[in-house]
Design a protein around this motif. Structure first.
Motif, PDB file in Angstrom:
ATOM      1  N   PRO A   1       0.856  -1.175  -0.012  1.00 27.96           N
ATOM      2  CA  PRO A   1       0.141  -0.089  -0.012  1.00 27.96           C
ATOM      3  C   PRO A   1       0.779   1.428   0.187  1.00 27.96           C
ATOM      4  O   PRO A   1       1.918   1.302   0.766  1.00 27.96           O
ATOM      5  CB  PRO A   1      -0.847   0.139   1.196  1.00 27.96           C
ATOM      6  CG  PRO A   1      -0.624  -1.605   1.595  1.00 27.96           C
ATOM      7  CD  PRO A   1       0.560  -2.018   1.235  1.00 27.96           C
ATOM      8  N   TRP A   2       0.409   2.335  -0.804  1.00 30.98           N
ATOM      9  CA  TRP A   2       1.353   3.526  -0.976  1.00 30.98           C
ATOM     10  C   TRP A   2       0.490   4.733  -1.056  1.00 30.98           C
ATOM     11  O   TRP A   2       0.924   5.696  -0.661  1.00 30.98           O
ATOM     12  CB  TRP A   2       2.297   3.412  -2.007  1.00 30.98           C
ATOM     13  CG  TRP A   2       1.487   3.146  -3.478  1.00 30.98           C
ATOM     14  CD1 TRP A   2       1.258   2.087  -3.928  1.00 30.98           C
ATOM     15  CD2 TRP A   2       1.118   4.222  -4.218  1.00 30.98           C
ATOM     16  NE1 TRP A   2       0.719   2.363  -5.212  1.00 30.98           N
ATOM     17  CE2 TRP A   2       0.662   3.795  -5.556  1.00 30.98           C
ATOM     18  CE3 TRP A   2       1.333   5.615  -4.169  1.00 30.98           C
ATOM     19  CZ2 TRP A   2       0.034   4.314  -6.467  1.00 30.98           C
ATOM     20  CZ3 TRP A   2       0.754   6.399  -5.440  1.00 30.98           C
ATOM     21  CH2 TRP A   2       0.210   5.945  -6.215  1.00 30.98           C
ATOM     22  N   GLU A   3      -0.593   4.900  -1.554  1.00 34.61           N
ATOM     23  CA  GLU A   3      -1.865   5.897  -1.929  1.00 34.61           C
ATOM     24  C   GLU A   3      -1.937   6.400  -0.545  1.00 34.61           C
ATOM     25  O   GLU A   3      -2.626   6.173   0.348  1.00 34.61           O
ATOM     26  CB  GLU A   3      -2.715   5.757  -2.628  1.00 34.61           C
ATOM     27  CG  GLU A   3      -2.453   5.079  -4.108  1.00 34.61           C
ATOM     28  CD  GLU A   3      -3.618   4.679  -5.018  1.00 34.61           C
ATOM     29  OE1 GLU A   3      -4.112   5.573  -5.669  1.00 34.61           O
ATOM     30  OE2 GLU A   3      -4.261   3.806  -4.722  1.00 34.61           O
ATOM     31  N   GLY A   4      -1.619   7.740  -0.445  1.00 38.05           N
ATOM     32  CA  GLY A   4      -2.127   8.583   0.865  1.00 38.05           C
ATOM     33  C   GLY A   4      -1.027   8.426   1.855  1.00 38.05           C
ATOM     34  O   GLY A   4      -1.322   9.123   2.946  1.00 38.05           O
ATOM     35  N   LEU A   5      -0.034   7.602   1.852  1.00 39.53           N
ATOM     36  CA  LEU A   5       0.947   7.466   2.856  1.00 39.53           C
ATOM     37  C   LEU A   5       2.044   8.206   2.441  1.00 39.53           C
ATOM     38  O   LEU A   5       2.696   8.463   1.449  1.00 39.53           O
ATOM     39  CB  LEU A   5       1.393   5.885   2.915  1.00 39.53           C
ATOM     40  CG  LEU A   5       0.149   4.903   3.197  1.00 39.53           C
ATOM     41  CD1 LEU A   5       0.487   3.503   2.988  1.00 39.53           C
ATOM     42  CD2 LEU A   5      -0.683   5.335   4.423  1.00 39.53           C
ATOM     43  N   GLY A   6       2.907   8.579   3.645  1.00 46.73           N
ATOM     44  CA  GLY A   6       4.344   9.113   3.517  1.00 46.73           C
ATOM     45  C   GLY A   6       4.246  10.722   3.523  1.00 46.73           C
ATOM     46  O   GLY A   6       3.063  11.216   3.455  1.00 46.73           O
ATOM     47  N   ASP A   7       5.113  11.406   3.309  1.00 48.51           N
ATOM     48  CA  ASP A   7       5.257  12.720   3.401  1.00 48.51           C
ATOM     49  C   ASP A   7       4.279  13.445   2.280  1.00 48.51           C
ATOM     50  O   ASP A   7       3.822  14.538   2.617  1.00 48.51           O
ATOM     51  CB  ASP A   7       6.731  13.269   3.312  1.00 48.51           C
ATOM     52  CG  ASP A   7       7.636  12.643   4.443  1.00 48.51           C
ATOM     53  OD1 ASP A   7       7.084  12.343   5.533  1.00 48.51           O
ATOM     54  OD2 ASP A   7       8.868  12.572   4.319  1.00 48.51           O
ATOM     55  N   ASP A   8       4.445  12.789   1.205  1.00 50.89           N
ATOM     56  CA  ASP A   8       3.557  13.596   0.059  1.00 50.89           C
ATOM     57  C   ASP A   8       2.331  12.635  -0.466  1.00 50.89           C
ATOM     58  O   ASP A   8       1.965  13.044  -1.614  1.00 50.89           O
ATOM     59  CB  ASP A   8       4.686  13.846  -1.072  1.00 50.89           C
ATOM     60  CG  ASP A   8       5.596  14.982  -0.800  1.00 50.89           C
ATOM     61  OD1 ASP A   8       5.298  16.092  -0.151  1.00 50.89           O
ATOM     62  OD2 ASP A   8       6.955  14.434  -0.692  1.00 50.89           O
ATOM     63  N   GLY A   9       2.069  11.855   0.197  1.00 52.02           N
ATOM     64  CA  GLY A   9       0.932  11.069  -0.274  1.00 52.02           C
ATOM     65  C   GLY A   9       1.520   9.820  -1.357  1.00 52.02           C
ATOM     66  O   GLY A   9       0.377   9.001  -1.971  1.00 52.02           O
ATOM     67  N   HIS A  10       2.547   9.747  -1.609  1.00 51.96           N
ATOM     68  CA  HIS A  10       3.198   8.713  -2.483  1.00 51.96           C
ATOM     69  C   HIS A  10       3.646   7.453  -2.113  1.00 51.96           C
ATOM     70  O   HIS A  10       4.333   6.726  -2.791  1.00 51.96           O
ATOM     71  CB  HIS A  10       3.853   9.425  -3.843  1.00 51.96           C
ATOM     72  CG  HIS A  10       5.082   9.865  -3.261  1.00 51.96           C
ATOM     73  ND1 HIS A  10       5.523  10.970  -2.245  1.00 51.96           N
ATOM     74  CD2 HIS A  10       6.358   9.209  -3.524  1.00 51.96           C
ATOM     75  CE1 HIS A  10       6.647  10.938  -2.100  1.00 51.96           C
ATOM     76  NE2 HIS A  10       7.592  10.361  -2.896  1.00 51.96           N
ATOM     77  N   GLY A  11       3.510   7.469  -0.723  1.00 54.77           N
ATOM     78  CA  GLY A  11       4.312   6.212  -0.107  1.00 54.77           C
ATOM     79  C   GLY A  11       5.868   6.415   0.255  1.00 54.77           C
ATOM     80  O   GLY A  11       6.333   5.638   1.127  1.00 54.77           O
ATOM     81  N   GLY A  12       6.436   7.495  -0.118  1.00 55.81           N
ATOM     82  CA  GLY A  12       7.881   7.873   0.196  1.00 55.81           C
ATOM     83  C   GLY A  12       8.000   8.474   1.416  1.00 55.81           C
ATOM     84  O   GLY A  12       6.938   9.103   2.135  1.00 55.81           O
ATOM     85  N   GLU A  13       9.179   8.168   2.205  1.00 56.23           N
ATOM     86  CA  GLU A  13       9.174   9.006   3.388  1.00 56.23           C
ATOM     87  C   GLU A  13      10.748   9.676   3.286  1.00 56.23           C
ATOM     88  O   GLU A  13      11.486   9.087   3.430  1.00 56.23           O
ATOM     89  CB  GLU A  13       9.495   7.516   4.666  1.00 56.23           C
ATOM     90  CG  GLU A  13       8.399   6.895   4.600  1.00 56.23           C
ATOM     91  CD  GLU A  13       8.435   5.815   5.807  1.00 56.23           C
ATOM     92  OE1 GLU A  13       9.491   5.623   6.145  1.00 56.23           O
ATOM     93  OE2 GLU A  13       7.495   5.166   5.893  1.00 56.23           O
ATOM     94  N   GLY A  14      10.801  11.053   3.679  1.00 53.41           N
ATOM     95  CA  GLY A  14      11.750  11.876   3.678  1.00 53.41           C
ATOM     96  C   GLY A  14      12.409  11.827   2.298  1.00 53.41           C
ATOM     97  O   GLY A  14      11.966  11.733   1.368  1.00 53.41           O
ATOM     98  N   MET A  15      13.823  11.795   2.299  1.00 57.27           N
ATOM     99  CA  MET A  15      14.730  12.013   1.278  1.00 57.27           C
ATOM    100  C   MET A  15      14.748  10.428   0.754  1.00 57.27           C
ATOM    101  O   MET A  15      15.296  10.345  -0.461  1.00 57.27           O
ATOM    102  CB  MET A  15      16.205  12.240   1.699  1.00 57.27           C
ATOM    103  CG  MET A  15      16.350  13.762   1.873  1.00 57.27           C
ATOM    104  SD  MET A  15      15.584  14.730   0.496  1.00 57.27           S
ATOM    105  CE  MET A  15      17.099  14.524  -0.577  1.00 57.27           C
ATOM    106  N   MET A  16      14.573   9.486   1.520  1.00 51.17           N
ATOM    107  CA  MET A  16      14.604   7.892   1.020  1.00 51.17           C
ATOM    108  C   MET A  16      13.764   6.956   2.024  1.00 51.17           C
ATOM    109  O   MET A  16      13.313   7.621   2.978  1.00 51.17           O
ATOM    110  CB  MET A  16      15.945   7.447   0.915  1.00 51.17           C
ATOM    111  CG  MET A  16      16.685   7.499   2.211  1.00 51.17           C
ATOM    112  SD  MET A  16      18.580   7.342   2.094  1.00 51.17           S
ATOM    113  CE  MET A  16      18.840   6.031   0.974  1.00 51.17           C
ATOM    114  N   GLY A  17      13.631   5.905   1.548  1.00 46.83           N
ATOM    115  CA  GLY A  17      12.902   5.035   2.480  1.00 46.83           C
ATOM    116  C   GLY A  17      11.372   4.979   2.068  1.00 46.83           C
ATOM    117  O   GLY A  17      10.896   5.566   1.069  1.00 46.83           O
ATOM    118  N   GLY A  18      10.514   4.077   2.498  1.00 48.49           N
ATOM    119  CA  GLY A  18       9.156   3.822   2.434  1.00 48.49           C
ATOM    120  C   GLY A  18       8.996   2.953   0.905  1.00 48.49           C
ATOM    121  O   GLY A  18       9.944   2.296   0.672  1.00 48.49           O
TER     122      GLY A  18
END
Length: 436
Positions: free
Chosen positions: A130-147
């Motif tokens: 799952p990735w939609e709506g997750l993470g810093d910008d809603g695309h599943g990514g976390e910060g500069m890297m990860g996710g």
């Protein structure tokens, strides 16, 4: 109108088939390789027909579903001596090998011309992560890297490079059990850093090998040495075909298959060596890497051990073999190059022994044990699986070197069931663990 014309054109082309090999399915693969109406492809994404050949254990059905759903629509599935998965109850099962080629061609044409619907998807249409709506910008990514941006885990620099100390992003993934470059049934978790293998962990051993029935007979009674050695040479030629196919040298591989099918005591391999040299097989696959030490060589046994300089061969204990002048042939380096040279040397030696034995009608003198093409089968002890050795052999190799090493190694255990003398009739009593 253009689509209709393209569909008719595609229907007349050779059938692109991806073979998902189950137990003893490689025997049918060799038959199909010689069929001009069939094109064996190395990825399910290039196929219009998925062929499941041989029984698949229940614990690998989930992997088979993933392979099934990678084939682009429209496509068909055929099941050769294998039970279709749940959800594919209307799929075609074929038990008679003589009917398989026609069934593949008919399925391909019917799908291309719209006369039958595509095989249905078996997995839910949703991302594995799952990735939609997750993470810093809603695309599943976390910060500069990860996710898991857009559902795909990011590569991370978790290891020091084994080759030159550079810290590169590493990627961990699973291969098998239907990846063509691995022995059928093998599954491994691999970590790559660039093109370098950082870790390799076998998670599922390959399916046991089925040998010609003459090796089973030789444990019970004297058998013709000529017949035994022709079966041995044929086995090594089949392995050479597989190596050539993986290297993309299909035309030479087909030449090897035809030689194996027409093998007689009078056959020669001198022309084969020249052809292998001209096509570049020695340069493509005979790398001086993945050398076995003495302990690893003993665990595998057979030609792999002799390629490492260990002159262990049960034929030396047979008086009639000694009368034919038999002594083990060996290489010394124990690497990928040495293993392929050993295979060619053993083919040559087996044909020479077959010629002498056929002329004098010589049989084996020992029973109870036999030197199989995979290794020694002593009293009550078949050659066992040695795929776990890849975990220590492959790290540090480049990806191409690792695949070449796997192709040169014969690691699967020997099955207690021989291959059918003819593939004209289906086996009626498969091993319990492979019954659907």
């Amino acid at each position: 109108m253009a689509v209709s014309w393209l569909r008719r054109l595609a229907a007349r082309a050779p059938v692109p088939v991806f073979p998902a090999l189950g137990v003893h399915g490689d025997a049918m693969l060799r038959e199909l390789a010689l069929d001009p109406g069939v094109e064996l492809v190395g990825s399910p994404r290039h196929a219009s027909v998925l062929l499941v050949a041989g029984g698949v254990p229940p614990d690998q059905h989930a992997a088979l579903r993933r392979v099934h759903d990678q084939v682009p629509r429209p496509f068909a599935t055929l099941w050769w001596r294998s039970e279709p998965l749940d959800g594919l109850e209307n799929a075609t099962r074929i038990d008679a090998p003589s009917a398989l080629s026609d069934a593949l061609i008919a399925a391909h044409r019917d799908v291309m011309l719209g006369r039958r619907g595509s095989s249905p998807r078996l997995l839910p249409d949703e991302p594995p992560n799952p990735w939609e709506g997750l993470g810093d910008d809603g695309h599943g990514g976390e910060g500069m890297m990860g996710g898991v941006p857009y559902g795909r885990p990011m590569a991370m620099n978790m290891h020091d490079d084994l080759r030159d100390g550079l810290t590169l992003d590493s990627l961990t993934f699973r291969l098998g059990p239907f990846f063509p470059a691995l022995p059928p049934g093998m599954q491994a978790e691999v970590t790559l850093q660039g093109d370098l293998v950082q870790t390799w962990a076998v998670q599922h051993a390959p399916y046991p090998l089925g040998l010609d029935a003459v090796f089973f007979d030789a444990r019970q009674q004297p058998v013709s040495i000529a017949e035994l050695e022709l079966a041995r040479a044929r086995y090594h030629l089949y392995r050479l075909f597989h190596g050539l196919w993986l290297a993309g040298l299909e035309s030479v591989g087909l030449h090897v298959l035809r030689l194996a099918r027409s093998l007689t005591p009078d056959s020669r391999v001198d022309g084969l060596r020249r052809r292998l040299a001209r096509c570049g097989f020695f340069d493509l696959t005979m790398t001086a890497s993945a050398a076995l030490d003495d302990e690893q060589a003993r665990q595998i046994g057979g030609p792999a051990a002799r390629a490492a300089g260990l002159a262990d061969d049960l034929r030396s204990e047979d008086a009639n073999y000694r009368r034919l002048g038999f002594t083990p042939v060996c290489q010394q380096e124990g690497n990928t190059r040495a293993r392929w040279w050993q295979a060619l040397a053993e083919i040559d030696q087996s044909l020479a022994l077959a010629r002498q034995a056929a002329a004098r009608d010589v049989q084996t003198s020992e029973v109870g044990s036999v030197e199989t093409p995979r290794g020694p089968w002593r009293e009550g002890q078949r050659p066992q699986d040695a795929s776990h050795l890849l975990d220590e052999l492959l790290p540090g190799l480049e990806w191409g070197e690792a695949l070449a090493a796997i192709a040169s190694l014969d690691l699967a255990a020997v099955s207690e069931w021989p291959l059918d003398a003819s593939v004209a009739e289906p086996r009626t009593t498969p091993p319990e663990e492979y019954r659907a």
